[in-house]
Design a protein around this motif. Structure first.
Motif, PDB file in Angstrom:
ATOM      1  N   GLN A  82       0.805  -1.222   0.000  1.00 59.04           N
ATOM      2  CA  GLN A  82       0.000   0.000   0.000  1.00 59.04           C
ATOM      3  C   GLN A  82       0.837   1.270   0.000  1.00 59.04           C
ATOM      4  N   PHE A  84       3.530   2.050  -1.468  1.00 57.86           N
ATOM      5  CA  PHE A  84       4.281   2.234  -2.721  1.00 57.86           C
ATOM      6  C   PHE A  84       5.741   1.780  -2.602  1.00 57.86           C
ATOM      7  N   GLN A 140       0.936   3.997  -7.381  1.00 57.69           N
ATOM      8  CA  GLN A 140       0.494   2.649  -7.058  1.00 57.69           C
ATOM      9  C   GLN A 140       0.674   1.714  -8.252  1.00 57.69           C
TER      10      GLN A 140
END
Length: 372
Positions: A82, A84, A140
């Motif tokens: 989450q 990155f 992302q």
């Protein structure tokens, strides 16, 4: 062949047990979705598989080899989390390429691999940009591309579509399964979005309080939830849940809705006079003519069109709320008195005290036979 085996995994933080004696097998090439509310232990489990954190008990086997004490960089996994975790001093291209660079792949191989996955994820136009110049959605997708580019045998994805916009998220739900299938990777995918879980998973493992509450195909989870909480987590609009006390009639067990009997085929004496919760999916309820057999009177309070469907709020004679869902464009009452038809075979029955689903007698006997 089993790619991943988790055996009796335990993870504690001080006095809190985050993963509690958890075991799981994932087959080669399978896409398994870890689904559950925030705090259920999904991300901790993913990081433990990756080798980022160590278990306090149990073993992690990858490809049949015990990896419990092996460092993350030697497990041969692809990971996208989450946060990155992009290198700020490197371009999107170099971030994605890092998985191939570490293998000392040729320049042509690296360039071809990066451009292929970047095009699929619609970030090929920002490959020269550094992370600070990327939107959260682009960051992302860059992290996801980095995980995919090396075609790892086991891929760990922690809610990789959370920060992308709604349109791209929908598109990726369609594209990602094809991309993952083409790579042939075994995938562990974490999400809190039940639609994403249904779209992406060959199987779904529903987690709560550090345990797996139910595991099965999307259809099995939706059509046969193990308990009330799982039934609530899947479906939009949410399932109708009504307190009932089944009675015995000449045609078998029944419950009352608006003073009308709703038969519960397949259930026996074990539910009679028992405090239960009746579960009705809104899409299994239909409006009916008053003269229809078994029609249940209700009062329509409100109607909400939701593009592909229309959701109606109705009240029973005792004032209990029931949601009815029908395809958009289908006629139905807007307000006032109406009648609904409910098929008792599509109803769920839960034990009010434990929340566990009560199986019809025939299914319960079959399951007991299998267990024996």
């Amino acid at each position: 062949m089993t790619t991943l085996q988790l055996k009796n995994i335990v993870k504690r933080y001080k006095s809190q047990t985050v993963l509690d004696d958890l075991s799981l097998d994932v087959a080669n090439g399978e896409r398994l979705v870890l689904f559950g509310p925030s705090g259920s232990g999904k991300t901790v489990l993913l990081r433990l598989i990756a080798g980022v954190i160590e278990p306090d008990g149990g073993r992690v086997l990858i490809g049949g080899e015990d990896m419990t004490d092996v460092d993350a960089e030697h497990r041969g996994l692809g990971m996208a989390f989450q946060n990155f975790a992009l290198f700020p001093h490197m371009s999107a291209f170099d971030n994605i390429a890092s998985a191939l660079t570490s293998r000392k792949s040729s320049r042509d191989t690296i360039a071809a691999g990066v451009h292929k996955v970047a095009k699929l994820l619609k970030i090929d136009h920002v490959l020269s940009h550094h992370p600070k110049a990327l939107s959260n959605g682009q960051k992302q997708r860059t992290a996801l591309a980095r995980a995919l580019v090396g075609s790892p045998p086991l891929l760990l994805l922690d809610d990789p579509l959370r920060n992308v916009d709604a349109k791209l998220r929908f598109e990726m739900r369609l594209e990602l399964p094809r991309l993952l299938a083409a790579q042939g990777a075994t995938v562990i995918y974490v999400t809190q979005d039940y639609k994403e879980a249904m779209a992406l998973g060959d199987r779904i493992a529903v987690m709560a309080h550090g345990r797996i509450r139910q595991i099965g195909t999307p259809a099995e989870i939706y059509n046969a939830p193990a308990d009330i909480e799982i039934a609530r987590l899947f479906g939009d609009p949410t399932i109708n849940l009504l307190d009932v006390v089944p009675q015995r009639g000449p045609d078998g067990a029944f419950v009352e809705l608006s003073d009308m009997r709703l038969r519960l085929p397949g259930f026996g004496a074990e539910i009679i006079e028992k405090q239960c919760v009746l579960g009705l999916r809104p899409e299994t309820i239909a409006f009916a003519e008053a003269s229809a057999h078994g029609a249940i009177p209700v009062t329509v309070e409100a109607e909400t069109p939701l593009n592909e469907k229309t959701v109606t709020l109705a009240l029973t004679a005792r004032g209990r709320e029931i949601l009815v869902s029908r395809p958009a464009g289908t006629p139905g009452p807007v307000a006032g008195p109406a009648h609904i038809a409910v098929d008792g075979r599509a109803a769920f029955l839960f034990d009010k005290a434990t929340g566990q689903r009560i199986l019809p007698s025939e299914l319960a006997s079959k399951r007991d036979g299998e267990a024996a």
